[in-house]
Structure formats: structure tokens, C-alpha cells
Design an enzyme around this catalytic site. Structure first.
Site: not given
Ligand code: F6R
Length: 610
Positions: A2, A27, A77, A103-104, A483, A487, A490, A506, A605
Site C-alpha cells: 500500500c 503501490r 491493496w 502498509n504490511g 517476457e 507483458k 498482464e 513436445h 507495482k
Molecule cells: C511484470 C512485473 C513483475 C515484476 C516482479 C518483480 O511486468 O512488473 O513481474 O517484475 O513483481 O518486481 P521487482 O523487480 O520490483 O522485484
């Protein structure tokens, strides 16, 4: 997971808090709230909360009279309790004089609630509200002491801020496991989960460490440990400016961040290579040459996109330095009793530096005696501080939830490390120099990839209504496929999977049909012919194909009509270019489908829960 922001000073606090919450919305964004000490009656706290994005809260406060120069706010969150206004922070104790944002996660909240329920009335399902009542129980006129005593009964993690109507000149902040930063202004102080809410006012900050509690006033603050001892804190200067944290004319942060890549890539490598010696110098490693030569195994721990960057790093370390390298998803690493010895070098890779799984894996690796180094973006973040050294990737603030530029810079730093180890172990001066020259050409080549943006947009239009995608790559382009697939899923919510080209036969080949497009990376490297054969197999199943191919590869047109051309580079550096079209494709598809690109559903994030 959060965001918290607090202010104490002479300005009207409401706009500062709302603006601060917008900066922290990445966040968490399921609900939000503000609590402000009423200037007219110093004994009252006004609170407004609302479900949904900060815009909802901003609309709601317009109709409320919320004047005052001291306040706290929160964007949530959900962890305990559903997404409702009652569960949104800040939370009151019983007499509505004490208010808290947190937060936590409080792990022993059930036990605490059982005891508190005898004398206190709860209005939410959150673990945070327990803290409000617990502090209230211990409050005997000294707010900091009450917080300190309450926290001694708590198991779990917290970054928290507390206000009390009887102490209009004080905000109490405490941290254990969830980040908090204090911003120092002229006759005003800020406190927040990261520095972005305060950047418009001050660049001078202090990062609270775990187990610290701060008493913040408008003209200063004092930090204590939980045993009441005063701690002297080091004031740091933040380099990011507020401007950098804005969209700069792009429709979304994600698009801005994709286009930031050439610039931030230069920031990542600047001053870190030596062309004459054909090597890199990443001082943060804190190891001399002899210690580096002794490293006989590397473990890369990360989550999500960072773990795909790590998979690229594995290729670089093994090929250039000949050091066996493993990539471990952090949430798995920490629980599988990893084999680590004093010659194992562990890198923790993280954009936010706050990812709980990665942090826990760092602690586990350290416990086992490993050297742990960080490859981190956010300066002063927990992983950056808990590792035994490391390197900042200098990607600047990454605010879109989907990671883009951080990935590129993580790869850049790992390639530099691999060159540095490689030069001590096996690669020649000429190879080192060739790699560095190729790295220096990357920003210009990224700009050439951007010239494909309109083409990619057209492809997005053509393919946006398909329900499934398969991404394929081989060798160093397999993590690129992973990747690209991540992308797309998500931010557009379209189902997609990624496989190494050779694995298709396979199993996944059974999925292919005219309704199942394949996005394949088929660039001119040592696996080109192998990848070509895989594409032929797809063509035979009539699945639509989008190819990422090397500029000038005319033969690619025999295989697919939809091609995105990328410039040629050394094989180890291909992911730095080949990932960009996949980022752009996902972006355009998501925009066309009307998705909330920067804040996709169910994600946050900074993932500070397990
Ligand atoms: C995907 C994404 C997540 C982060 C993952 C790790 O676009 O953003 O998969 O890569 O949560 O986050 P960090 O790099 O902050 O440890």
C-alpha cells in the site's frame, strides 16, 4: 503493498496528500483515504475514505470541509478484508482521536483482536485497525511511547504513520519490513512509502530502517530504535526530479517508460566500462580480483520480469565468464534449502528493491553464508540496503505496473558484470572491446526499433481480438519470449504462453490452429536455422505468425507476412532490442482493448506480500 503519505507544516495539507497518493497509486489502488487534523478544533480528526482509484477520493473530498496543515493518507491493496470503504485506511481507534495508516501485514492480528475486542469496538476486517486500538490501549499521554509499546506486541511487517488529535504538532512513523522515507523541507516535513510524493517540495530525505520509529514535527524529527535509543540518521539527496516522474506528454507511463529505454540505458552503463581494457568496473561488487576469480557459481534470484532479465544474465555469465549460473525464482529459492557456499555469488535482482519474496531469499542466502549483491533500481530500497553491495540500474522512476525499462537496464548491468568476470577468467581484450562497442551502439539501435512503432500498432489492431497467443524463442531469445508473453497477459488480459522453439513439438503444438497466433523471435544468430524449422512447423498448422526478424532478412517474408524488423547486434545483446517490439505490441493491444495499461487489475507495482 500500500502507499502511505503524511505531511506536517504550514501549507494546506489536503492537496499535498491527494497529489502524493497519485504518485503512490502504483503501490495499490483498490481504495484510498485521508485523515486531517482539523485546524479549527484541534481536538478533531476529519477523515474521508473511498473505494476505487484516487480520482474517486479526490471527487469525494471536494464536498467535505477538510482544512488543516497536518494529515496522513493511504492508498490500499487489500490483504485482510475486502475492498470496502470500512476497510480503507486511515483507521481510527475507539475515540476517533487516534488515526493510523499502515502498509504490511500483522500476523498475530487474530490473537490481538481477541483480547482487544473485550473493550474496543471494531468497524473493519483489517489487521491495521487492531493496531489503532492497540496503540490507544497503551496511550497514556505520550504518543511515541504508546506506538512503541504497541509494536512490541506485534508480529508481522509494518510501515505506519499515526496522528493523534491531542498532539497536533506530531506524526509518528515506524517501520519494520515496509519502506518509509522522511522528507525534510523548510518548516515542513513529509513521510511516505517512497520519495515521489515529496519530490516537488524537497530532495532531502532520510530512509527509516527496520525497527526504527520517528517522531516528526514541522521543524524537525527524531528517530529512535524500539528500545528508545536515539538513532542518528544520514540525510540523502534524491537525484530524481518531479518532472522525471511525470508522463512527459505520453498517454501512459508505460509508453513513456518504453521510450525512455535508450536514455536510461546510457545512464546504466555510463562510467562503468573501460574501452581500453575491454572490461567493466562495477565498484559496488566490493570484491577484489582474487575474490572474483574464486567465484565458481552464480545464483540469480528475482521474480517476474526481473527473473527473465536474470535468464538473459545466465547466458552472459556462462558464456563470457564460464561460471555456472542458475536462475532461481525467489519464492522457490527461499524454501528449497538452496546449496550455497562461500564461493557462490548471489545476485538479487529487483526494480523496486522491496519485493518480499526476493528480500526473503536475500536473507536466506546470507544466512547460508553467500555473498549477496543487489541489482536494484530504487535507491535506498530495502534490498539495496540489505545486500552486501551491488549496483543501481539507474532506470529512473518506473511507475507503470508492467516493468519495461528496468528489465533492459537489469540486462545491461548483468552483461557488464559478465564482461568484468569474463576478462578475469577467459575472454580476450578484443572480445571485451567488441562487446563494449556493441553496448555503446544499443541506444541508437533502440531508436531504430522505435521506427517500427506504427507497424507494431497496425499488428496490434489486426491481432487484438485473438484470445490466445504463443510466444516462441530459442537460446537467449527464449527469455525474450517469456517476457513478451508476460507483458501481453498482464496488461491486455489475453491468455498467452511462452516456450523455447524446440519444446513446441513436445506438447504446445497441439494448441495451434488458425485461431492461435504465434509470436516468434527468429533473428540471425546461431539458432536461426533451428528457429526457421519451428516456424515451418507452425505454418503447416495454419497458425498466424508474427516474426521478429533481423533487418535485411528477406527470407523471413517466405514464412510470414507480419514481420517486425530489428537491427542486428551481438547475440548476447539481442534481448536489449528484441524485447522492445513485444513491449510495444502488448501496450498497443491493451490500449485498443480499453485496458487500464498503467494499473492493470489485480496487480501492484511493489509486491511486498508473500
Ligand atoms: C511484470 C512485473 C513483475 C515484476 C516482479 C518483480 O511486468 O512488473 O513481474 O517484475 O513483481 O518486481 P521487482 O523487480 O520490483 O522485484
Amino acid at each position: 503493498m500500500c502507499g502511505i503519505v503524511g505531511y506536517i507544516g504550514n501549507k494546506q495539507v489536503l492537496p499535498i496528500l491527494i497529489q502524493g497518493l497519485r504518485r503512490l497509486e502504483y503501490r495499490g489502488y483498490d481504495s484510498a483515504g485521508v485523515a486531517i487534523l482539523d485546524n479549527s478544533k484541534q481536538t478533531a480528526v476529519n477523515r474521508v475514505r473511498s473505494v476505487g482509484k484516487i480520482d474517486n477520493l479526490a471527487d469525494k473530498v471536494k464536498t467535505e470541509k477538510m482544512e488543516g496543515t497536518v494529515g496522513i493518507a493511504h492508498t490500499r491493496w487489500a490483504t485482510h478484508g475486502g475492498v470496502t470503504e470500512e476497510n480503507a485506511h486511515p483507521h481510527f481507534g475507539c475515540d476517533e482521536k487516534l488515526v493510523i495508516a499502515h502498509n504490511g501485514i500483522i500476523e498475530n492480528y487474530r490473537e490481538l483482536k481477541e483480547v482487544l475486542e473485550k473493550d474496543h469496538t471494531f468497524t473493519s476486517q483489517t489487521d491495521t485497525e487492531i493496531l489503532a486500538h492497540l496503540i490507544e490501549t497503551h496511550y497514556k499521554g505520550d504518543l511515541r511511547m504508546a506506538v512503541e509499546t504497541a509494536l512490541s506486541h506485534v508480529r508481522g511487517t509494518y510501515g505506519l504513520v499515526v496522528l493523534h488529535a491531542d498532539h497536533p504538532g506530531t506524526i509518528i512513523a515506524a517501520r519494520l519490513g515496509s519502506p518509509l522515507v522522511i522528507g525534510i523541507g523548510e518548516d515542513e516535513h513529509f513521510v511516505a512509502s517512497d520519495a515521489t510524493p515529496m519530490l516537488a517540495y524537497t530532495k532531502k530525505v532520510v530512509f527509516l530502517d527496520d525497527g526504527e520509529i520517528a517522531e516528526i514535527h514541522k521543524d524537525g524529527f527524531v528517530t529512535y530504535d524500539l528500545k528508545d535509543k536515539i538513532i542518528t540518521k544520514h540525510v540523502e539527496e534524491i537525484e530524481w526530479d518531479d518532472e522525471q516522474a511525470q508522463k512527459q506528454g505520453y498517454d501512459h507511463f508505460m509508453l513513456k517508460e518504453i521510450f525512455d529505454q535508450p536514455t536510461v540505458f546510457e545512464d546504466a552503463i555510463r562510467g562503468r566500462y573501460d574501452i581500453d581494457e575491454g572490461t567493466a568496473h562495477l565498484g559496488g561488487l566490493n570484491m577484489n580480483d582474487e575474490e572474483m576469480r574464486r567465484v565458481n557459481r552464480i545464483v540469480l534470484i528475482a521474480c517476474g520480469t526481473a527473473s527473465y532479465a536474470a535468464m538473459v544474465g545466465k547466458y552472459a555469465f556462462e558464456r563470457l565468464a564460464g561460471i555456472p549460473t542458475e536462475v532461481d525464482v525467489a519464492s522457490e529459492f527461499r524454501y528449497r534449502d538452496p546449496i550455497i557456499d562461500s564461493n557462490t555469488l548471489v545476485f538479487a535482482i529487483s526494480q523496486s528493491g522491496e519485493t518480499l519474496d526476493t528480500l526473503a531469499a536475500v536473507r536466506e542466502a546470507k544466512r547460508k553464508g553467500a555473498f549477496v549483491r543487489g541489482i536494484v533500481n530504487v535507491v535506498g530500497s530495502t534490498i539495496a540496503r540489505e545486500t552486501d553491495g551491488g549496483t543501481y540500474i539507474h532506470a529512473g522512476p518506473e511507475l507503470a505496473v508492467a516493468s519495461t525499462k528496468a528489465y533492459t537496464n537489469m540486462v545491461a548491468i548483468m552483461v557488464l558484470y559478465a564482461i568484468q568476470f569474463g576478462r578475469l577468467k577467459r575472454i580476450t581484450l578484443a572480445t571485451g572491446q567488441r562487446l563494449i562497442n556493441a553496448l555503446l551502439e544499443i541506444p541508437e539501435k533502440m531508436n531504430l526499433v522505435f521506427e517500427q512503432n506504427e507497424n507494431i500498432k497496425k499488428l496490434a489492431e489486426k491481432y487484438k481480438n485473438y484470445r490466445d497467443f504463443l510466444f516462441l524463442g530459442r537460446g537467449i531469445n527464449y527469455p525474450v519470449a517469456l517476457e513478451g508473453s508476460l507483458k501481453l497477459k498482464e496488461i491486455s488480459y489475453i491468455h498467452s504462453e511462452a516456450y523455447p522453439g524446440g519444446e513446441m513439438k513436445h506438447g504446445p503444438i497441439a494448441l495451434l490452429s488458425k485461431d492461435f497466433p504465434v509470436f516468434a523471435i527468429m533473428v540471425k544468430d546461431q539458432l536461426y536455422d533451428k528457429m526457421r524449422s519451428n516456424i515451418e512447423e507452425i505454418r503447416a498448422r495454419k497458425a498466424p505468425i508474427i516474426l521478429v526478424a533481423t533487418q535485411g532478412d528477406e527470407r523471413a517474408k517466405e514464412l510470414a507476412e507480419d514481420i517486425i524488423y530489428v537491427p542486428d547486434t551481438m547475440e548476447l545483446l539481442e534481448p536489449l532490442l528484441n524485447t522492445i517490439p513485444l513491449q510495444l505490441f502488448a501496450y498497443h493491444v491493451a490500449v485498443m482493448l480499453g485496458r487500464d495499461v498503467d494499473r492493470p487489475r489485480n496487480l501492484a507495482k511493489s509486491v511486498t506480500v508473500e
